[in-house]
Design a protein around this motif. Structure first.
Motif, PDB file in Angstrom:
ATOM      1  N   LEU A  34       0.837  -1.212   0.000  1.00  0.00           N
ATOM      2  CA  LEU A  34       0.000   0.000   0.000  1.00  0.00           C
ATOM      3  C   LEU A  34       0.868   1.258   0.000  1.00  0.00           C
ATOM      4  O   LEU A  34       0.557   2.247  -0.678  1.00  0.00           O
ATOM      5  CB  LEU A  34      -0.922   0.003   1.224  1.00  0.00           C
ATOM      6  N   PHE A  35       1.961   1.205   0.750  1.00  0.00           N
ATOM      7  CA  PHE A  35       2.894   2.332   0.794  1.00  0.00           C
ATOM      8  C   PHE A  35       3.484   2.575  -0.600  1.00  0.00           C
ATOM      9  O   PHE A  35       3.643   3.725  -1.037  1.00  0.00           O
ATOM     10  CB  PHE A  35       3.998   2.028   1.807  1.00  0.00           C
ATOM     11  N   GLY A  36       3.786   1.483  -1.288  1.00  0.00           N
ATOM     12  CA  GLY A  36       4.301   1.604  -2.646  1.00  0.00           C
ATOM     13  C   GLY A  36       3.302   2.223  -3.592  1.00  0.00           C
ATOM     14  O   GLY A  36       3.654   3.052  -4.447  1.00  0.00           O
ATOM     15  N   MET A  37       2.020   1.862  -3.450  1.00  0.00           N
ATOM     16  CA  MET A  37       0.965   2.430  -4.295  1.00  0.00           C
ATOM     17  C   MET A  37       0.820   3.935  -4.048  1.00  0.00           C
ATOM     18  O   MET A  37       0.593   4.706  -4.983  1.00  0.00           O
ATOM     19  CB  MET A  37      -0.367   1.727  -4.021  1.00  0.00           C
ATOM     20  N   ILE A  38       0.961   4.348  -2.779  1.00  0.00           N
ATOM     21  CA  ILE A  38       0.894   5.781  -2.453  1.00  0.00           C
ATOM     22  C   ILE A  38       2.049   6.526  -3.116  1.00  0.00           C
ATOM     23  O   ILE A  38       1.873   7.590  -3.703  1.00  0.00           O
ATOM     24  CB  ILE A  38       0.924   5.989  -0.923  1.00  0.00           C
ATOM     25  N   PHE A  39       3.242   5.938  -3.056  1.00  0.00           N
ATOM     26  CA  PHE A  39       4.424   6.556  -3.683  1.00  0.00           C
ATOM     27  C   PHE A  39       4.244   6.661  -5.196  1.00  0.00           C
ATOM     28  O   PHE A  39       4.591   7.677  -5.812  1.00  0.00           O
ATOM     29  CB  PHE A  39       5.672   5.739  -3.346  1.00  0.00           C
ATOM     30  N   LEU A  40       3.713   5.595  -5.809  1.00  0.00           N
ATOM     31  CA  LEU A  40       3.485   5.609  -7.259  1.00  0.00           C
ATOM     32  C   LEU A  40       2.526   6.721  -7.637  1.00  0.00           C
ATOM     33  O   LEU A  40       2.760   7.470  -8.594  1.00  0.00           O
ATOM     34  CB  LEU A  40       2.924   4.254  -7.716  1.00  0.00           C
ATOM     35  N   SER A  41       1.433   6.829  -6.897  1.00  0.00           N
ATOM     36  CA  SER A  41       0.424   7.849  -7.177  1.00  0.00           C
ATOM     37  C   SER A  41       1.009   9.250  -7.034  1.00  0.00           C
ATOM     38  O   SER A  41       0.817  10.114  -7.903  1.00  0.00           O
ATOM     39  CB  SER A  41      -0.773   7.677  -6.234  1.00  0.00           C
ATOM     40  N   GLU A  42       1.757   9.482  -5.933  1.00  0.00           N
ATOM     41  CA  GLU A  42       2.370  10.799  -5.708  1.00  0.00           C
ATOM     42  C   GLU A  42       3.414  11.107  -6.766  1.00  0.00           C
ATOM     43  O   GLU A  42       3.556  12.253  -7.214  1.00  0.00           O
ATOM     44  CB  GLU A  42       3.002  10.846  -4.312  1.00  0.00           C
ATOM     45  N   VAL A  84      16.341   2.326  -3.110  1.00  0.00           N
ATOM     46  CA  VAL A  84      17.516   3.172  -2.876  1.00  0.00           C
ATOM     47  C   VAL A  84      17.647   4.211  -3.992  1.00  0.00           C
ATOM     48  O   VAL A  84      17.860   5.408  -3.736  1.00  0.00           O
ATOM     49  CB  VAL A  84      18.792   2.309  -2.788  1.00  0.00           C
ATOM     50  N   GLY A  85      17.529   3.750  -5.247  1.00  0.00           N
ATOM     51  CA  GLY A  85      17.619   4.678  -6.384  1.00  0.00           C
ATOM     52  C   GLY A  85      16.539   5.738  -6.338  1.00  0.00           C
ATOM     53  O   GLY A  85      16.785   6.917  -6.622  1.00  0.00           O
ATOM     54  N   GLY A  86      15.336   5.322  -5.952  1.00  0.00           N
ATOM     55  CA  GLY A  86      14.217   6.272  -5.855  1.00  0.00           C
ATOM     56  C   GLY A  86      14.458   7.329  -4.812  1.00  0.00           C
ATOM     57  O   GLY A  86      14.189   8.518  -5.029  1.00  0.00           O
ATOM     58  N   LEU A  87      14.992   6.919  -3.659  1.00  0.00           N
ATOM     59  CA  LEU A  87      15.267   7.880  -2.588  1.00  0.00           C
ATOM     60  C   LEU A  87      16.370   8.860  -2.998  1.00  0.00           C
ATOM     61  O   LEU A  87      16.330  10.040  -2.645  1.00  0.00           O
ATOM     62  CB  LEU A  87      15.666   7.135  -1.313  1.00  0.00           C
ATOM     63  N   LEU A  88      17.377   8.367  -3.734  1.00  0.00           N
ATOM     64  CA  LEU A  88      18.446   9.255  -4.205  1.00  0.00           C
ATOM     65  C   LEU A  88      17.899  10.304  -5.171  1.00  0.00           C
ATOM     66  O   LEU A  88      18.269  11.477  -5.104  1.00  0.00           O
ATOM     67  CB  LEU A  88      19.554   8.437  -4.881  1.00  0.00           C
ATOM     68  N   LEU A 112      10.050   5.211  -8.801  1.00  0.00           N
ATOM     69  CA  LEU A 112      10.980   4.096  -8.616  1.00  0.00           C
ATOM     70  C   LEU A 112      10.844   3.488  -7.215  1.00  0.00           C
ATOM     71  O   LEU A 112      10.796   2.263  -7.061  1.00  0.00           O
ATOM     72  CB  LEU A 112      12.423   4.572  -8.830  1.00  0.00           C
ATOM     73  N   ALA A 113      10.784   4.349  -6.199  1.00  0.00           N
ATOM     74  CA  ALA A 113      10.618   3.863  -4.827  1.00  0.00           C
ATOM     75  C   ALA A 113       9.289   3.139  -4.671  1.00  0.00           C
ATOM     76  O   ALA A 113       9.198   2.112  -3.988  1.00  0.00           O
ATOM     77  CB  ALA A 113      10.719   5.027  -3.843  1.00  0.00           C
ATOM     78  N   LEU A 131      15.544  -7.096  -6.693  1.00  0.00           N
ATOM     79  CA  LEU A 131      15.202  -5.968  -7.554  1.00  0.00           C
ATOM     80  C   LEU A 131      14.558  -4.835  -6.745  1.00  0.00           C
ATOM     81  O   LEU A 131      14.738  -3.652  -7.075  1.00  0.00           O
ATOM     82  CB  LEU A 131      14.225  -6.427  -8.649  1.00  0.00           C
ATOM     83  N   ALA A 132      13.821  -5.175  -5.689  1.00  0.00           N
ATOM     84  CA  ALA A 132      13.066  -4.184  -4.923  1.00  0.00           C
ATOM     85  C   ALA A 132      13.978  -3.177  -4.224  1.00  0.00           C
ATOM     86  O   ALA A 132      13.767  -1.967  -4.313  1.00  0.00           O
ATOM     87  CB  ALA A 132      12.182  -4.887  -3.889  1.00  0.00           C
ATOM     88  N   LEU A 133      15.014  -3.674  -3.555  1.00  0.00           N
ATOM     89  CA  LEU A 133      15.864  -2.784  -2.765  1.00  0.00           C
ATOM     90  C   LEU A 133      16.629  -1.767  -3.617  1.00  0.00           C
ATOM     91  O   LEU A 133      16.699  -0.590  -3.252  1.00  0.00           O
ATOM     92  CB  LEU A 133      16.827  -3.615  -1.909  1.00  0.00           C
ATOM     93  N   PRO A 134      17.225  -2.170  -4.760  1.00  0.00           N
ATOM     94  CA  PRO A 134      17.878  -1.152  -5.603  1.00  0.00           C
ATOM     95  C   PRO A 134      16.917  -0.079  -6.091  1.00  0.00           C
ATOM     96  O   PRO A 134      17.292   1.098  -6.189  1.00  0.00           O
ATOM     97  CB  PRO A 134      18.420  -1.980  -6.783  1.00  0.00           C
TER      98      PRO A 134
END
Length: 595
Positions: free
Chosen positions: A40-48, A142-146, A162-163, A136-139
């Motif tokens: 769910l957190f990932g879906m929120i990030f995708l939407s934002e 990390v890339g998304g946060l950068l 990406l996150a 695949l998830a962790l990179p």
């Protein structure tokens, strides 16, 4: 909006408590709950993240790609497939329908397409469940946060996308891990029954889980993982996937609580689509299962492949669109009748807070709402001067129309109408425009918002002034004193002519508006001259013994009120239709800020 915030707050609180409890009691249940929360957190990030790319671009594509119902469906499907957020696509389509940039019919097409585009999530989840995606998830996270640490809006948006994908994959991984040793704690096989009973039960289970979690993607992840771990059979998994479409309407219905009537119409249209589709497919379930197997065999899927669930999800939503496509105009017509516009005269028709992130759409909605405010004011003013709105909009000569004074026999209070038809709208416009300014950085946009706010204030002030005139206009226009009757009939005639001029602007081509501006300027000068000559007119009437001194005082005041009303209406019209000078707007802004 308040109701939605409360429900969302309590839902998140309950989920948080359940996760903490589950983590404390059982590690596997904890992993499952954590997986749902991370997804769910990932879906929120995708939407934002995708919102960062929607500032004008997505809205322009929507406006140009929804000319027909078929194109609306295609847009909804493609946009949702790319963004993996039917909620975001739905919010934008609601925004456009609310602002009258697209029709309700087009909006329904987008909503229908969003349901089909949402099935891409089941393919993504099924594919992610069949491989090891934790590496695949962790990179991605990390890339998304950068990227999110960068200053540019586009970089931040890309970072969130990406996150979001990373958290999405990580959530699927944890749900899968939680199910591996969960049979002793939660055995779904106990709900398996033969025939239609088993199918119906799992349709209800799918609907219930989706309704609680408020994410069909999270529910699909649970269903696909349960099927992969052989906790449920093929028929039960298909039934649960079908049930997600029923539970998915809960989110749309809750979100519609914060929108206007157009948003509620689209939420109901979504319910009609999902309930009708699920009912038809459930009724013919085994035929659809067989067809699903034929299609799966044709594309080379193994008999136990979890991708067959994704095929079924796409199949029944495609069937729903084929089934409902020809009925879209009739659904729109039915919903328009259900939500009568008469009940919305006192409430905003176009603006709501869901529009705020979309600047172009929000400003168009604000413009339409100010025009709505003027329409309400137009009705009040025309009735105050004893003319119907049909009279003013007609080609009949006003000189003869003002001789008919039947409307003065009807009872209505300007003060009451101001409170119900003007004040509520005016307050909503001021609140919305103030919030909108915090989202806008473009100088032209800010200037337009201020101009529309000034127009709204001018309209409200015009109604206050017309309220001062109501009693005397009615009294002296229908009285026995011919001199006073003539003066007040002239006031009515002049206001009627002004209203007719303003109404003509609605059908005037943009390149001819300069002529209208000149006409308004002439009328403004005329009323100003009348106001200056008021003392001369009144003095002569008193000297001729046509009126008494007390009547003269009332007449002087009323001539001043007429001048104020016309001045406010002309100013409001100039601001609404962009006829005001930039310098004047800047001066008005400075005065507003000083106040």
């Amino acid at each position: 909006m308040a109701m939605y915030s409360i429900i969302k707050q309590y839902s998140l609180s309950i989920i948080t408590i359940l996760i903490i409890y589950a983590l404390a009691v059982n590690e596997q249940v904890g992993k499952l709950c954590a997986g749902v929360a991370i997804l769910l957190f990932g879906m929120i990030f995708l939407s934002e993240g995708f919102k960062a790319f929607s500032g004008g671009f997505l809205e322009k594509i929507l406006a140009s790609s929804t000319k027909t119902s078929l194109r609306s469906i295609i847009f909804g499907t493609v946009a949702t497939t790319i963004m993996q957020s039917s909620t975001l696509v739905s919010v934008i389509s609601i925004s456009f329908v609310s602002a009258s940039l697209i029709s309700l019919t087009q909006g329904i097409g987008v909503i229908f397409g969003a349901n089909l585009g949402n099935t891409a999530g089941s393919w993504l989840i099924a594919g992610a469940s069949s491989i090891n995606i934790s590496s695949l998830a962790l990179p991605l996270i990390v890339g998304g946060l950068l990227f999110n640490f960068q200053k540019g809006v586009v970089y931040k948006g890309l970072g969130k996308v990406l996150a979001g994908l990373g958290f999405f994959f990580l959530g699927v991984f944890y749900i899968k891990a939680g199910f591996e040793n969960l049979k002793d704690v939660m055995d779904l096989s106990q709900y398996q029954l033969d025939g239609y009973k088993g199918v119906i039960i799992f349709i209800l289970i799918g609907a219930l889980i989706t309704g609680i979690i408020q994410s069909s993607h999270a529910t699909l992840a649970i269903i696909i993982t349960a099927f992969l771990e052989q906790q449920i059979g093929y028929n039960q998994a298909l039934g649960a996937v079908l049930g997600t479409s029923v539970g998915g309407v809960v989110t749309a219905l809750i979100a519609s609580l914060s929108t206007n009537s157009e948003g509620k119409k689209l939420a109901i249209a979504n319910c009609i689509f999902n309930f009708t589709t699920v009912f038809a497919v459930a009724l013919l379930f085994y035929y659809f299962r067989d067809l699903n197997d034929i299609i799966s065999d044709m594309i080379g899927l193994e008999s136990d492949s979890i991708l067959r669930l994704a095929v079924f999800h796409t199949l029944f939503n495609s069937f729903g669109i084929i089934l409902m496509f020809l009925f879209i105009p009739k659904i729109a017509s039915m919903l328009d009748k259900m939500f009568s516009k008469n009940s919305a005269e006192t409430a905003p028709l176009f603006i709501n807070d869901t529009l705020l992130p979309y600047q172009d759409t929000a400003i168009t909605a604000l413009n339409n709402e100010v025009k709505h405010l003027y329409d309400n004011a137009f009705e009040i003013i025309s009735n105050t001067i004893g003319l119907s709105d049909k009279d003013i909009r007609s080609d009949k000569k006003l000189d003869s129309l003002i001789q008919n004074k039947q409307l003065f026999k009807k009872e209505f209070q300007v003060t009451e109408l101001y409170n119900t038809k003007v004040k509520i709208l005016f307050n909503a416009i001021m609140d919305f425009s103030t919030k909108l300014q915090t989202y806008v950085t473009n100088g032209e946009y800010i200037e337009r918002i201020i101009s529309l706010r000034i127009a709204a204030r001018k309209i409200a002030e015009a109604i206050k002034n017309i309220g001062m005139l109501q009693k005397n206009i009615k009294k002296y226009s229908t009285g026995n004193n011919k001199a006073l009757q003539n003066e007040y009939d002239n006031m009515r005639l002049e206001l009627g002519e002004l209203l007719r001029t303003i109404e003509s602007i609605k059908t005037t081509p943009e390149d001819s508006l300069i002529n209208v501006k000149e006409q308004l300027q002439k009328q403004k000068k005329f009323f100003k001259k009348q106001d200056k000559n008021a003392f001369v007119i009144v003095e002569k009437l008193i000297q001729d013994n046509a009126i008494q001194a007390a009547n003269g005082t009332s007449l002087l005041n009323d001539l001043s009120f007429v001048h104020s009303v016309t001045k406010e209406l002309i100013s409001a019209t100039n601001h609404i239709y962009g006829l005001s000078d930039t310098k004047r707007i800047e001066d008005a802004t400075a005065n507003t800020n000083a106040t």
